[in-house]
Structure formats: C-alpha cells, structure tokens
Design a protein around this motif. Structure first.
Motif, mmCIF file in Angstrom:
data_model
loop_
_atom_site.group_PDB
_atom_site.id
_atom_site.type_symbol
_atom_site.label_atom_id
_atom_site.label_comp_id
_atom_site.label_asym_id
_atom_site.label_seq_id
_atom_site.Cartn_x
_atom_site.Cartn_y
_atom_site.Cartn_z
ATOM 1 N N MET A 129 0.789 -1.246 -0.106
ATOM 2 C CA MET A 129 0.096 -0.114 -0.111
ATOM 3 C C MET A 129 1.007 1.122 0.006
ATOM 4 N N GLY A 130 0.210 2.354 -0.775
ATOM 5 C CA GLY A 130 1.058 3.573 -0.464
ATOM 6 C C GLY A 130 2.370 4.010 -1.331
ATOM 7 N N GLY A 131 3.056 4.869 -1.085
ATOM 8 C CA GLY A 131 4.489 4.984 -1.683
ATOM 9 C C GLY A 131 4.499 4.853 -3.195
ATOM 10 N N ARG A 132 5.263 4.281 -3.849
ATOM 11 C CA ARG A 132 5.228 4.137 -5.250
ATOM 12 C C ARG A 132 3.999 3.603 -5.902
ATOM 13 N N VAL A 133 3.152 3.093 -5.310
ATOM 14 C CA VAL A 133 1.988 2.501 -5.897
ATOM 15 C C VAL A 133 0.910 3.483 -6.035
ATOM 16 N N ASN A 134 1.181 4.501 -5.466
ATOM 17 C CA ASN A 134 0.069 5.675 -5.430
ATOM 18 C C ASN A 134 0.885 7.049 -6.081
ATOM 19 N N ALA A 135 2.236 6.773 -6.414
ATOM 20 C CA ALA A 135 2.842 7.960 -6.885
ATOM 21 C C ALA A 135 2.354 8.121 -8.755
ATOM 22 N N ARG A 136 2.268 9.470 -8.834
ATOM 23 C CA ARG A 136 1.632 9.786 -10.148
ATOM 24 C C ARG A 136 2.779 9.620 -11.266
ATOM 25 N N HIS A 137 3.901 9.820 -10.822
ATOM 26 C CA HIS A 137 5.011 9.452 -11.840
ATOM 27 C C HIS A 137 5.987 8.343 -11.198
ATOM 28 N N CYS A 138 5.829 7.249 -11.076
ATOM 29 C CA CYS A 138 6.699 6.269 -10.526
ATOM 30 C C CYS A 138 7.861 6.014 -11.451
ATOM 31 N N LEU A 157 -1.562 -5.253 -4.764
ATOM 32 C CA LEU A 157 -1.547 -3.828 -4.437
ATOM 33 C C LEU A 157 -3.043 -3.603 -3.666
ATOM 34 N N ILE A 158 -3.078 -2.501 -2.681
ATOM 35 C CA ILE A 158 -4.422 -2.066 -2.183
ATOM 36 C C ILE A 158 -4.420 -0.723 -2.631
ATOM 37 N N ASN A 159 -5.499 -0.279 -3.320
ATOM 38 C CA ASN A 159 -5.872 1.129 -3.550
ATOM 39 C C ASN A 159 -4.666 1.707 -4.274
ATOM 40 N N GLY A 160 -4.176 0.816 -5.166
ATOM 41 C CA GLY A 160 -3.101 1.320 -6.037
ATOM 42 C C GLY A 160 -2.672 0.687 -7.460
ATOM 43 N N SER A 161 -1.710 1.382 -8.112
ATOM 44 C CA SER A 161 -1.261 0.356 -9.151
ATOM 45 C C SER A 161 -0.052 0.983 -9.488
ATOM 46 N N LEU A 162 0.466 0.258 -10.720
ATOM 47 C CA LEU A 162 1.954 0.656 -11.389
ATOM 48 C C LEU A 162 1.893 0.696 -12.698
ATOM 49 N N PRO A 163 2.483 1.614 -13.188
ATOM 50 C CA PRO A 163 2.501 1.777 -14.844
ATOM 51 C C PRO A 163 2.559 0.271 -15.441
ATOM 52 N N GLY A 164 1.637 -0.018 -16.499
ATOM 53 C CA GLY A 164 1.440 -0.996 -17.176
ATOM 54 C C GLY A 164 0.779 -2.157 -16.392
ATOM 55 N N ASN A 165 0.336 -1.984 -15.077
ATOM 56 C CA ASN A 165 -0.618 -2.746 -14.213
ATOM 57 C C ASN A 165 -0.065 -4.107 -14.209
ATOM 58 N N PRO A 166 1.201 -4.374 -13.845
ATOM 59 C CA PRO A 166 1.959 -5.580 -13.617
ATOM 60 C C PRO A 166 1.325 -6.459 -12.415
ATOM 61 N N CYS A 167 0.484 -5.979 -11.489
ATOM 62 C CA CYS A 167 0.125 -6.496 -10.225
ATOM 63 C C CYS A 167 -1.316 -6.650 -10.085
ATOM 64 N N TYR A 168 -1.569 -7.676 -9.195
ATOM 65 C CA TYR A 168 -3.132 -7.584 -8.998
ATOM 66 C C TYR A 168 -3.217 -6.620 -7.998
ATOM 67 N N GLN A 169 -4.623 -6.073 -7.952
ATOM 68 C CA GLN A 169 -5.314 -4.934 -7.279
ATOM 69 C C GLN A 169 -6.530 -5.489 -6.359
ATOM 70 N N VAL A 170 -6.639 -5.053 -5.153
ATOM 71 C CA VAL A 170 -7.800 -5.026 -4.523
ATOM 72 C C VAL A 170 -8.017 -3.300 -4.152
ATOM 73 N N ASN A 199 -2.067 15.653 -2.039
ATOM 74 C CA ASN A 199 -1.213 16.408 -3.172
ATOM 75 C C ASN A 199 -1.174 15.946 -4.312
ATOM 76 N N SER A 200 -0.678 16.904 -5.186
ATOM 77 C CA SER A 200 -0.825 16.486 -6.979
ATOM 78 C C SER A 200 -0.021 15.502 -7.437
ATOM 79 N N GLU A 201 0.885 14.958 -6.510
ATOM 80 C CA GLU A 201 1.833 13.740 -6.790
ATOM 81 C C GLU A 201 1.210 12.510 -6.497
ATOM 82 N N THR A 202 -0.084 12.415 -5.746
ATOM 83 C CA THR A 202 -0.282 11.272 -5.824
ATOM 84 C C THR A 202 -1.627 10.537 -6.318
ATOM 85 N N THR A 203 -1.835 9.601 -7.020
ATOM 86 C CA THR A 203 -2.902 9.088 -7.589
ATOM 87 C C THR A 203 -4.309 9.168 -7.017
#
Length: 344
Positions: A129-138, A157-170, A199-203
């Motif tokens: 959760m959090g950090g890079r999985v909520n970063a606007r520009h990871c 990932l919980i309430n987050g994603s990464l570019p390309g959506n490589p991970c499962y998400q809840v 802040n404007s840097e979190t998805t």
C-alpha cells in the motif's frame, strides 16, 4: 542414547534416540511420506517427551513454505492503514500465514530496503500500500523492482497501481465514493464547496479531485481552483489548510477533505475561529476510521471498508500462492456515512 530435557533438542537428537534416520523424523514432522505406525508412534513419543519445537526456517527448507507474508503500509499513525492491516491479519491467521508489517512512510528507499529484506526472509507473498503504488510518476526502476519480485512471488496492491498494471489489485472505488459525498453536500444546499488536503503527486488525490470536479459539473456548478488547497494528509495539514480557508472573504460553505485526519484538523481550526459545524460550515472526510465517530460533532465520511480491503487482499494473495486463477482487479463499493458534521 537418552537426551537431557534441559539441552536444546534438535531433529538429529530425536533421530539418534529413536534409532532412525533424520529423513524419517522429517517425514513424521512434515507428514510428507508414509512411516511405519510403530516407528511413527515411537518418534512422536520422543518429541512429546522433550517438548520438541521444530525450527520454522528448517521446516521451510523441507517443504519450501515459510508461511510468512510481508505487508507494506505508508503510515501506521493513520488509523486507516492499521485497520486494513487488521483485516489482512484476520484472514492470514485463518489461512495459516503470519504477517510482517513494514511502515515505509511512503519513502521509496525504505520501500526498497523492506522489499529486499522480506525477500531474503523468503516470504511467500507481498501486500503493498502507498508510496510508489500511489505515485503519479513512478520511476521505471521502482516499477521494475516490483516486477522482478513478482516473477518469484505474488504481489497484491491495495488502492494502488503501477504503470503497465503488472500486479493484482484490490481497491475501493474512490471515484464513486467522492461522487457520493459531494452529491450529498450539494443535496444539503451547498453551492460553494472546497477540497482540502492531499497532494498533486498522488493518484488517490487526483482521482478524488477528478470526481469532485465531475460531480460539480453534473450539477451545473462551477469549479473554482482557489477552493482547492493541497498540503498533505495529517491533522496538522488539515488545521493549517483550514486556517487559510478562514482568511477568504468568500470562503466555501462546505469542505471535502482528502481523509478523516485532515477533516479532524480542519474541524479543530474552524471551531477555533468561532465557526459552527455544520450550521456555518459543513465538513466531510474520507475513510470512515474509528476517529470519525469519536468526534463532536461526528464526522460525515466515506467508508472504504478498510477491514474488508485487508481480508480480500489476503484471500486473493493466498489463492495466488496456491496457483489459482484470480481476477486481476477486485473492486469494493464505497458507502457514504452521514453524520452530524454535514447535517443538522
């Protein structure tokens, strides 16, 4: 050979006393192959006599399972994240896993350190959760780090994603949740609504702001940029940002806060300025943490079903560990919780 109860007993000692091989003792401990009934009973009797506790790591080398799951959260002081962890822990215990909690403070370097340490300890899966999985520009390197780990163990990932959506998400549908609370404020007669925190840097912030603007537009209300104040996720941030709203000559009559913590800070600021809630100013939060119902007035908010998020993430991770097919994205529907802070 009789082994003293006072000594540290090992599997080798058990094998010597039973006059069998270490492999035979291992088969009994792990139930991995048939052992003659009389031999099994003899080994079990010796184990019970010495109150022998097999080393978990040693057993994991045999069955290739550690029963350990790593969970990374961004802020243990915000009750939302421990509540999600609590749900995951409930599910983990039922499924026979042990959770290791890592508090990253949304620091990318700390995340990488924990990821490395958890992999060294041979966890069977990760919840993030959090950090890079909520970063606007990871950064690409941080995405690739997670992708490399996922090639060996499953990640949810919980309430987050990464570019390309490589991970499962809840996740909870935060867009829909924002629509619910903004529409509630409009239905209460508010036409001048502010947005506070994040802040404007979190998805997650951008997703809520997008829903905020869209709901205003659906109701033929204008979006005013000056009514959006970014500035963090804590109570202190909420207090400071509301202080700024209080200086406006034409300030909003209702405020949507990024989470419950900023909302509580905002309420304290408004009250210190002599503003009545909700008579003079309506305030709403997001997350429905335990603090939201402990405030006076109680806080209107959006429930993300925090405990259920953790439970579902752990259940899905367990299925992935067992090589079962799972939907890539699992979405929970939010629920609007109307309390005194927006309704007299």
């Amino acid at each position: 050979m009789e082994v003293s109860v006072l000594e540290s007993v090992t599997v080798y000692d058990i094998a010597r006393e039973a006059n069998v091989s270490v492999a035979t003792v291992s088969r009994v401990l792990n139930d991995t192959a048939p052992v003659r009934a009389s031999t099994r009973q003899k080994i079990i009797a010796i184990i019970e006599k010495h109150k022998f506790q097999p080393n978990a790591l040693a057993r994991s080398l045999v069955n290739k399972k550690t029963g350990m799951i790593g969970m990374l959260i961004p802020d243990s002081t915000n009750m939302f994240f421990p509540e999600v962890f609590g749900g995951a822990e409930i599910a983990a215990q039922k499924l026979g896993y042990t959770l290791f909690l890592c508090n990253t403070f949304s620091n990318f370097d700390r995340e990488s350190e924990y990821l490395s340490q958890l992999c060294e300890r041979q966890v069977e899966g990760l919840i993030f959760m959090g950090g890079r999985v909520n970063a606007r520009h990871c950064p690409d390197a941080l995405v690739q780090e997670v992708v490399n780990i996922q090639s060996r163990i499953p990640i949810v990932l919980i309430n987050g994603s990464l570019p390309g959506n490589p991970c499962y998400q809840v996740k909870t549908d935060e867009y829909a949740g924002t629509q619910l609370v903004v529409q509630h404020l409009i239905n209460q007669g508010h036409r001048h609504i502010g947005f506070l925190g994040g802040n404007s840097e979190t998805t997650t912030t951008l997703e809520k702001l997008r829903a905020f603007r869209a709901t205003l537009a659906l109701n033929d209300l204008h979006f005013h940029k000056k009514n959006v104040l970014f500035g963090g996720f804590s109570m202190q941030n909420g207090h400071h940002l509301m202080d700024r709203f209080m200086t406006m000559t034409n300030r909003p009559t209702a405020i949507l806060c990024i989470n419950d913590y900023t909302a509580i800070g905002a309420m304290k600021s408004a009250i210190s300025h002599g503003v009545r809630i909700p008579e003079d100013l309506a305030i709403a939060g997001f997350d429905d943490t335990q603090l939201s119902s402990a405030m006076n007035p109680e806080l209107t908010t959006v429930s993300q079903h925090s405990e259920r998020l953790g439970i579902r993430a752990m259940e899905i991770l367990s299925r992935l560990i067992e090589k079962e097919k799972v939907k890539k994205v699992t979405v929970l529907e939010p629920k609007l919780i109307i309390r005194q802070s927006t309704q007299s």
